[in-house]
Design an enzyme around this catalytic site. Structure first.
Site, PDB file in Angstrom:
ATOM      1  N   THR A   1       1.004  -1.128  -0.047  1.00  0.00           N
ATOM      2  CA  THR A   1       0.126  -0.087   0.357  1.00  0.00           C
ATOM      3  C   THR A   1       0.965   1.026  -0.150  1.00  0.00           C
ATOM      4  O   THR A   1       1.876   1.339   0.673  1.00  0.00           O
ATOM      5  CB  THR A   1      -1.290   0.172   1.799  1.00  0.00           C
ATOM      6  OG1 THR A   1      -0.076   0.113   2.384  1.00  0.00           O
ATOM      7  CG2 THR A   1      -2.078  -1.130   1.267  1.00  0.00           C
TER       8      THR A   1
ATOM      9  N   LEU B   1       7.882   2.315   5.655  1.00  0.00           N
ATOM     10  CA  LEU B   1       9.142   2.225   6.120  1.00  0.00           C
ATOM     11  C   LEU B   1      10.269   2.178   5.557  1.00  0.00           C
ATOM     12  O   LEU B   1      11.194   1.977   5.577  1.00  0.00           O
ATOM     13  CB  LEU B   1       8.335   0.361   5.870  1.00  0.00           C
ATOM     14  CG  LEU B   1       8.090  -0.367   6.943  1.00  0.00           C
ATOM     15  CD1 LEU B   1       6.765  -0.234   7.192  1.00  0.00           C
ATOM     16  CD2 LEU B   1       8.077  -1.637   6.168  1.00  0.00           C
TER      17      LEU B   1
ATOM     18  N   VAL C   1       1.229   4.290   0.951  1.00  0.00           N
ATOM     19  CA  VAL C   1       1.829   5.423   2.581  1.00  0.00           C
ATOM     20  C   VAL C   1       2.389   4.006   3.446  1.00  0.00           C
ATOM     21  O   VAL C   1       3.951   4.451   3.947  1.00  0.00           O
ATOM     22  CB  VAL C   1       0.718   5.633   3.503  1.00  0.00           C
ATOM     23  CG1 VAL C   1       0.982   6.256   4.288  1.00  0.00           C
ATOM     24  CG2 VAL C   1      -0.177   6.771   2.797  1.00  0.00           C
ATOM     25  N   CYS C   2       2.341   2.666   3.394  1.00  0.00           N
ATOM     26  CA  CYS C   2       2.762   1.967   4.019  1.00  0.00           C
ATOM     27  C   CYS C   2       4.015   2.075   3.492  1.00  0.00           C
ATOM     28  O   CYS C   2       5.184   2.297   4.377  1.00  0.00           O
ATOM     29  CB  CYS C   2       2.059   1.025   4.293  1.00  0.00           C
ATOM     30  SG  CYS C   2       0.662   1.007   5.245  1.00  0.00           S
ATOM     31  N   THR C   3       4.262   2.277   2.381  1.00  0.00           N
ATOM     32  CA  THR C   3       5.444   1.979   1.624  1.00  0.00           C
ATOM     33  C   THR C   3       6.554   2.672   1.782  1.00  0.00           C
ATOM     34  O   THR C   3       7.584   3.038   1.989  1.00  0.00           O
ATOM     35  CB  THR C   3       5.246   1.936  -0.253  1.00  0.00           C
ATOM     36  OG1 THR C   3       4.245   0.814   0.073  1.00  0.00           O
ATOM     37  CG2 THR C   3       6.967   1.780  -0.535  1.00  0.00           C
TER      38      THR C   3
END
Ligand code: BEZ
Length: 213
Positions: free
Chosen positions: A42, A49, A44-46
Site C-alpha cells: 500500500t 517503511l 503510504v506504508c511503503t
C-alpha cells in the site's frame, strides 16, 4: 485496558522477516520502536517503511532497534520488502512481524475496529531499555507518520533521563531546554554551568547539555 505510559511492554513471540522474535530478548537493553502499519503493498506504508529504513544510522546512533508489524503473511512481507527497496532506494534492515493471527496486534491494541475493521492502524510505541513504554501514538491509515518527530522524541527522552531537564514545545536537538522546577536556582547553576536564563521562577532555560548516547 489499553497499554499506558510507564507500563512494561508485554512480551510476545512472533514470526518475522528476520526470524522468530522473542520481544524482550529482542529489546536486549536497547531502546525499541514497535510500530504497525495497515497492509503490505500500500502506498503510504511503503513510504513509511522506506523512511524508517533510511534513518537506520540515526536509530543506531541512539541505540534504538526498530521493528514493524502488520497482519500480512511472511511471504507477503518478503515480496513487499523487494518493492520497498526498489521504489524507496534503501535496504530494509529491520524485522517486520507477520502477525497473521493478530495476537501481537491484540496485545498492543493496534486494531481499532471503528477506524479500520480488521487491519492494524498506524500504532507506534517507543519502549525504553528497561522495557517500559515511553510513548504511544496512533495515526489513521491515510496519514503517514513523521519519523523525524519520532527521533526527536527519542532524543528528548534520552536527554531528560540523563539530566534534570524537560524539552519545550517544538524543541529541536541542540536548542535550549527547561530546567525542572524541583531544582533551586543555586542547584541549577551548579548542575548547568552553561548558564541559567530565568523567565519566571517556574520557567528557566539552560543550553542543551551534551547527550551521551
Ligand atoms: C496506505 O498505506 O496507503 C493505506 C493502507 C491502508 C489503508 C489506506 C491507505
Amino acid at each position: 485496558m489499553s497499554l499506558q505510559l510507564g507500563d512494561i511492554a508485554p512480551n510476545f513471540t512472533a514470526v518475522s522477516t528476520k526470524g522468530d522474535i522473542r520481544f524482550h530478548n529482542y529489546i536486549d537493553g536497547y531502546w525499541c520502536i514497535l510500530f504497525s502499519h495497515p497492509a503490505d503493498f500500500t502506498p503510504v506504508c511503503t513510504t513509511e517503511l522506506g523512511v524508517t529504513a533510511k534513518l537506520h544510522e540515526e536509530f543506531d546512533k541512539r541505540k534504538v532497534k526498530v521493528i514493524a508489524l502488520s497482519v500480512d503473511s511472511l511471504e507477503h512481507h518478503i515480496k513487499w520488502i523487494d518493492d520497498i527497496e526498489l521504489t524507496q532506494k534503501v535496504i530494509v534492515d529491520f524485522p517486520i512481524i507477520a502477525d497473521e493471527d493478530r495476537s501481537v496486534a491484540t496485545l498492543y491494541d493496534m486494531i481499532h475496529p471503528n477506524a479500520l475493521q480488521t487491519l492494524t492502524v498506524r500504532c507506534l510505541y517507543i519502549i525504553g531499555p528497561d522495557k517500559r513504554i515511553r510513548l504511544t501514538l496512533n495515526y489513521p491509515a491515510s496519514t503517514g507518520r513523521n519519523f523525524n518527530e519520532i527521533l526527536r522524541v527519542v532524543e528528548s527522552l534520552q536527554l531528560t533521563d540523563q539530566y534534570q531537564v524537560a524539552t519545550p514545545a517544538n524543541w529541536q536537538p541542540s536548542e535550549d531546554v527547561i530546567v525542572v522546577t524541583s531544582l533551586s536556582n543555586e542547584e541549577a547553576r551548579l548542575k548547568f554551568p552553561k548558564g541559567l536564563h530565568i523567565v519566571r521562577p517556574y520557567l528557566r532555560y539552560t543550553p542543551q547539555p551534551n547527550l551521551d548516547h
